[in-house]
Motif scaffolding. Structure first.
Motif, PDB file in Angstrom:
ATOM      1  N   PHE A   4      59.337  28.184  66.152  1.00 54.34           N
ATOM      2  CA  PHE A   4      58.274  29.185  66.284  1.00 54.34           C
ATOM      3  C   PHE A   4      58.738  30.563  65.824  1.00 54.34           C
ATOM      4  CE2 PHE A   4      55.765  32.215  68.949  1.00 54.34           C
ATOM      5  CZ  PHE A   4      54.538  31.995  68.341  1.00 54.34           C
ATOM      6  N   SER A   5      59.985  30.887  66.083  1.00 61.00           N
ATOM      7  CA  SER A   5      60.493  32.209  65.702  1.00 61.00           C
ATOM      8  C   SER A   5      60.563  32.375  64.188  1.00 61.00           C
ATOM      9  CB  SER A   5      61.877  32.446  66.318  1.00 61.00           C
ATOM     10  OG  SER A   5      62.792  31.462  65.865  1.00 61.00           O
ATOM     11  N   GLN A  16      54.996  35.652  65.027  1.00 60.68           N
ATOM     12  CA  GLN A  16      55.121  36.370  66.296  1.00 60.68           C
ATOM     13  C   GLN A  16      54.729  37.831  66.138  1.00 60.68           C
ATOM     14  OE1 GLN A  16      58.756  36.027  68.531  1.00 60.68           O
ATOM     15  NE2 GLN A  16      58.944  33.818  68.196  1.00 60.68           N
ATOM     16  N   HIS A  17      55.198  38.444  65.058  1.00 61.09           N
ATOM     17  CA  HIS A  17      54.897  39.855  64.800  1.00 61.09           C
ATOM     18  C   HIS A  17      53.396  40.059  64.639  1.00 61.09           C
ATOM     19  CE1 HIS A  17      55.016  43.847  63.037  1.00 61.09           C
ATOM     20  NE2 HIS A  17      54.410  43.399  61.938  1.00 61.09           N
ATOM     21  N   LEU A  19      50.896  38.134  65.813  1.00 57.42           N
ATOM     22  CA  LEU A  19      50.197  37.910  67.074  1.00 57.42           C
ATOM     23  C   LEU A  19      50.361  39.097  68.022  1.00 57.42           C
ATOM     24  CD1 LEU A  19      51.136  34.158  67.692  1.00 57.42           C
ATOM     25  CD2 LEU A  19      48.962  35.053  66.825  1.00 57.42           C
ATOM     26  N   GLU A  20      51.565  39.605  68.138  1.00 59.16           N
ATOM     27  CA  GLU A  20      51.815  40.740  69.031  1.00 59.16           C
ATOM     28  C   GLU A  20      51.124  42.007  68.527  1.00 59.16           C
ATOM     29  OE1 GLU A  20      56.041  40.758  69.139  1.00 59.16           O
ATOM     30  OE2 GLU A  20      56.179  39.010  70.466  1.00 59.16           O
ATOM     31  N   LEU A  46      47.017  37.538  71.136  1.00 60.32           N
ATOM     32  CA  LEU A  46      48.267  36.790  71.298  1.00 60.32           C
ATOM     33  C   LEU A  46      48.144  35.343  70.837  1.00 60.32           C
ATOM     34  CD1 LEU A  46      49.491  38.033  74.816  1.00 60.32           C
ATOM     35  CD2 LEU A  46      50.503  38.582  72.587  1.00 60.32           C
ATOM     36  N   VAL A  50      47.979  31.062  66.981  1.00 58.81           N
ATOM     37  CA  VAL A  50      49.153  30.306  67.401  1.00 58.81           C
ATOM     38  C   VAL A  50      49.160  28.914  66.760  1.00 58.81           C
ATOM     39  CG1 VAL A  50      48.165  29.274  69.498  1.00 58.81           C
ATOM     40  CG2 VAL A  50      50.620  29.825  69.410  1.00 58.81           C
ATOM     41  N   ILE A 151      57.083  28.413  71.769  1.00 61.62           N
ATOM     42  CA  ILE A 151      55.820  29.114  72.040  1.00 61.62           C
ATOM     43  C   ILE A 151      55.729  29.496  73.510  1.00 61.62           C
ATOM     44  CG2 ILE A 151      53.311  28.782  72.162  1.00 61.62           C
ATOM     45  CD1 ILE A 151      53.540  27.089  69.604  1.00 61.62           C
ATOM     46  N   TRP A 154      58.087  32.415  74.327  1.00 57.93           N
ATOM     47  CA  TRP A 154      57.572  33.678  73.785  1.00 57.93           C
ATOM     48  C   TRP A 154      56.341  34.141  74.554  1.00 57.93           C
ATOM     49  CZ3 TRP A 154      52.606  33.761  71.603  1.00 57.93           C
ATOM     50  CH2 TRP A 154      52.209  35.008  71.103  1.00 57.93           C
ATOM     51  N   LEU A 155      55.429  33.215  74.857  1.00 63.05           N
ATOM     52  CA  LEU A 155      54.173  33.582  75.498  1.00 63.05           C
ATOM     53  C   LEU A 155      54.401  34.118  76.902  1.00 63.05           C
ATOM     54  CD1 LEU A 155      51.119  33.705  75.305  1.00 63.05           C
ATOM     55  CD2 LEU A 155      51.019  31.305  76.030  1.00 63.05           C
ATOM     56  N   ALA A 158      55.358  37.661  76.442  1.00 62.86           N
ATOM     57  CA  ALA A 158      54.262  38.479  75.917  1.00 62.86           C
ATOM     58  C   ALA A 158      53.219  38.765  76.991  1.00 62.86           C
ATOM     59  CB  ALA A 158      53.619  37.776  74.726  1.00 62.86           C
TER      60      ALA A 158
END
Length: 703
Positions: A4-5, A16-17, A19-20, A46, A50, A151, A154-155, A158
């Motif tokens: 995911f990263s 990730q960037h 979504l954030e 967010l 995904v 995920i 990370w979630l 976040a």
């Protein structure tokens, strides 16, 4: 499986960037960032993409795989994951939790499309799909290609960062299916019971659309804002010697200018205002000045500046009023860029210019359509279809209504049947989103009731009574066909050859026929023909040419449709108007002796019929409006300008008592967004003309 990263949202943009960033940008589009609805907007950001972490989508982005495969689709997978994750929302109010869950599901599922199903039906459809073995197999394969561990890790971080109170459930495919099977669509639908609930959803959806599209185009979460002095119009008026004239009309303009500001500033926390003043009394500048003063006060209280959204009914007057605003800004040596002053309608140039070099012209259309500007000059159509619509492209600017200052000029042009639903929607926007509304008019329709709004020119009747620029003459009996009508005005033109005259009729065909007659009868007279059937460029040229002739005291004959009525700055000696709703007649009268340059002008009202005896108004206006107009004018042979406002109030009162308003806002409450565009039961501001073929006419090098 892709870690995911290491996943990408777009080439060069880590998932990730993205979504954030979209989550952050979505949150910035809310005044109360702690509200559950604002948290829903952040939550959408967010999780909206995904599903792009599936291996088929990543193969397209990272390996250049061009073969289309349903496995690479991401919206449905993203929405179902969000639905399951939102089950862990810590919220004691069941209805609020249901609204959060259904809002985020629909917003994510439809962020690349339109709202084409009622929201409860959207949930029902997904449940049915998961009962289909083929659909469930496709979703399982997509899900199992995700880095769920990455995920989830990370979630969890976040959600904590954005202070969204969710106990993160186990994310497995079986858990997703179970969450869907437990869904109760009808129960969910019942949680949306008010207009506030529905507009909150549109705010969530609109925030996601705007934040996602702008970040995808520019890799930015917030566009820089520009400061505006509250004294811009004051400086412009001094430069133009606005206050130096001693004529009666210019003195009136000065009084209205000062009174409007004086009454608005101490009441700036209120949401609804009306500005009632005679045509030609300087409302455009006076209201811009008041709006700038209001903007400054709101910026001090809120910590950020509101946008000024100035709306007009017709594209034919956009250029004129946009230029007035540009002149005001230019007088203070401000460079006119799109992020300062923006013009937006269906014919406007989509080129966006900015003082910020990061905004390249490639994304111009997006920036124009999302109103990324301090002052937006647009149409009623663009404003109202930002609300009464199901279309992605229009709803992406919904969030711009938050804390904005919306000025609607010539507001009487809105059809009566929509006054009640628009009033209810505006009241809700004022309460929930802090939007201020200023309705500008010379006739004061009853769109806002007196108990909900503040009139900023409370003694406006006095100013109407003082004016004696024109008189209205009722010549509707008997009805005349075009040759009979033309014979009458021709005789008057021959006996008064130095007078300029404007004839306003209800159909383009009548304009053409009168033009042919006039060319034969008056071969040496300056004759101009205006209609919406000529290109905007030609229309602007003609209006400028007409204005030059009038300034040079060259008598001319102007033949036109209704496009001339709302705010076009022309002034003739005599206006002839085919019968129309009374407010339209009064607007046409505003083109007669507009600046009080002559002793008195004349506005004749006629009743014109075609060669079959059918009135020309029949296919243009609601017969109810014409009947009420005839009643109001029945015992009036001649009406002085001072009585126009009184007549208009009588007209609107009778019209309201007889007409049946629509409840189109109920479609919003019920989530029936797709029906808003249905011509039979939805919101139709401009009646469709059947099949229409647009053309782009190349007239100059720029074209």
């Amino acid at each position: 499986m892709y870690s995911f990263s290491n996943c990408k949202a777009h080439p060069g943009d880590p998932l990730q960037h993205h979504l954030e960033s979209v989550a952050q940008a979505g949150g910035l589009l809310w005044r109360d960032t702690a509200s559950l609805s604002a948290k829903a907007a952040v939550f959408c950001g967010l999780l909206h993409d995904v599903g792009k972490a599936n291996r088929w989508f990543q193969a397209r982005i990272q390996q250049g795989v061009t073969k289309k495969d349903k496995h690479s689709y991401h919206s449905k997978l993203s929405a179902i994951i969000a639905w399951h994750v939102s089950s862990g929302l810590r919220c004691e109010d069941t209805a609020e939790k249901n609204r959060f869950r259904l809002s985020t599901l629909v917003a994510i599922l439809k962020h690349h499309g339109h709202l084409d199903r009622p929201w409860a039906q959207v949930l029902e459809d997904i449940k049915w799909e998961m009962d289909d073995p083929g659909s469930q197999k496709l979703l399982r394969e997509q899900f199992e290609s995700l880095d769920i561990e990455g995920i989830s890790l990370w979630l969890a971080g976040a959600l904590k960062t954005h202070q969204i109170s969710i106990d993160l459930p186990e994310i497995s495919f079986d858990a997703l299916i179970t969450s869907l099977k437990r869904a109760r669509p009808l129960r969910m639908k019942k949680s949306f019971s008010t207009l506030e609930n529905s507009l909150d959803f549109l705010h969530i959806y609109g925030s996601l659309l705007q934040a996602d599209k702008i970040h995808s185009a520019y890799d930015k979460v917030e566009l820089s804002r520009l400061s505006l002095s509250s004294n811009l119009v004051d400086n412009y008026c001094k430069h133009k010697k606005f206050n130096s004239s001693s004529t009666e009309l210019k003195c009136l303009r000065n009084v209205i200018y000062q009174e409007l500001e004086k009454n608005l500033v101490p009441n700036h926390r209120e949401k609804f205002f009306t500005v009632t003043a005679p045509t030609g009394s300087g409302k455009t500048l006076a209201c811009l000045n008041a709006a700038l003063k209001l903007r400054s006060l709101m910026e001090k209280e809120n910590g950020y500046p509101p946008r000024i959204i100035y709306c007009l009914p017709f594209t034919s007057i956009i250029d004129q009023n946009y230029q007035v605003y540009a002149n005001v800004l230019g007088a203070s040596e401000m460079k006119i860029t799109s992020n300062l002053l923006l013009k937006h309608h269906h014919l406007s140039d989509m080129q966006y210019s900015s003082s910020d070099p990061e905004f390249a012209p490639d994304g111009s259309e997006l920036l124009v359509e999302t109103w990324q500007s301090e002052i937006v000059v647009t149409t009623f159509y663009q404003l109202l279809y930002t609300i009464f619509t199901n279309r992605n492209g229009e709803l992406k600017r919904f969030a711009q209504l938050q804390d904005s200052i919306v000025m609607m000029d010539e507001v009487q042009a809105i059809p009566r049947k929509y006054w009640d639903p628009i009033r209810r929607v505006f009241m809700t926007l004022g309460k929930e989103m802090g939007t201020r509304f200023l309705l500008l008019t010379a006739t004061k329709p009853l769109l806002f009731t007196e108990d909900m709004s503040r009139e900023l020119i409370p003694n406006h009747q006095i100013y109407f009574n003082k004016l004696s620029r024109i008189k209205l003459v009722n010549r509707t009996h008997p009805s005349l066909n075009l040759p009979e009508f033309f014979d009458k005005i021709s005789a008057e033109m021959t006996s008064n050859p130095d007078a300029s005259r404007m004839v306003v009729v209800n159909q383009l065909r009548a304009v053409r026929e009168l033009f042919e007659m006039a060319k034969i009868r008056f071969p040496h007279k300056h004759i101009f023909c205006l209609s919406s059937n000529i290109t905007p460029l030609d229309r602007r040229r003609k209006i400028c040419n007409i204005r030059k002739h009038l300034d040079d005291k060259l008598p001319c004959l102007i033949l036109t449709t209704q496009l001339i009525e709302a705010g076009v700055d022309l002034s003739v000696d005599i206006v002839d108007r085919d019968i129309a709703p009374l407010d339209s007649i009064i607007q046409a009268a505003g083109r007669c002796n507009r600046h009080g340059e002559n002793s008195a002008g004349t506005v004749n009202v006629w009743s014109l019929v075609n060669d079959k005896g059918t009135p020309y108004y029949k296919n243009v206006y609601d017969p109810l409006l014409i009947n009420v107009t005839k009643e109001v004018l029945k015992d009036c042979q001649t009406v002085e300008e001072g009585r126009f406002h009184e007549l208009a109030q009588t007209y609107f009162s009778r019209m309201c008592n007889r007409s049946e308003p629509t409840n189109v806002d109920k479609l919003l409450i019920e989530g029936e967004f797709e029906k808003l565009r249905d011509p039979r039961e939805g919101f139709v501001l401009i009646d469709e003309m059947g099949a229409v073929q647009p053309y782009f006419v190349i007239q100059n090098d720029e074209d």
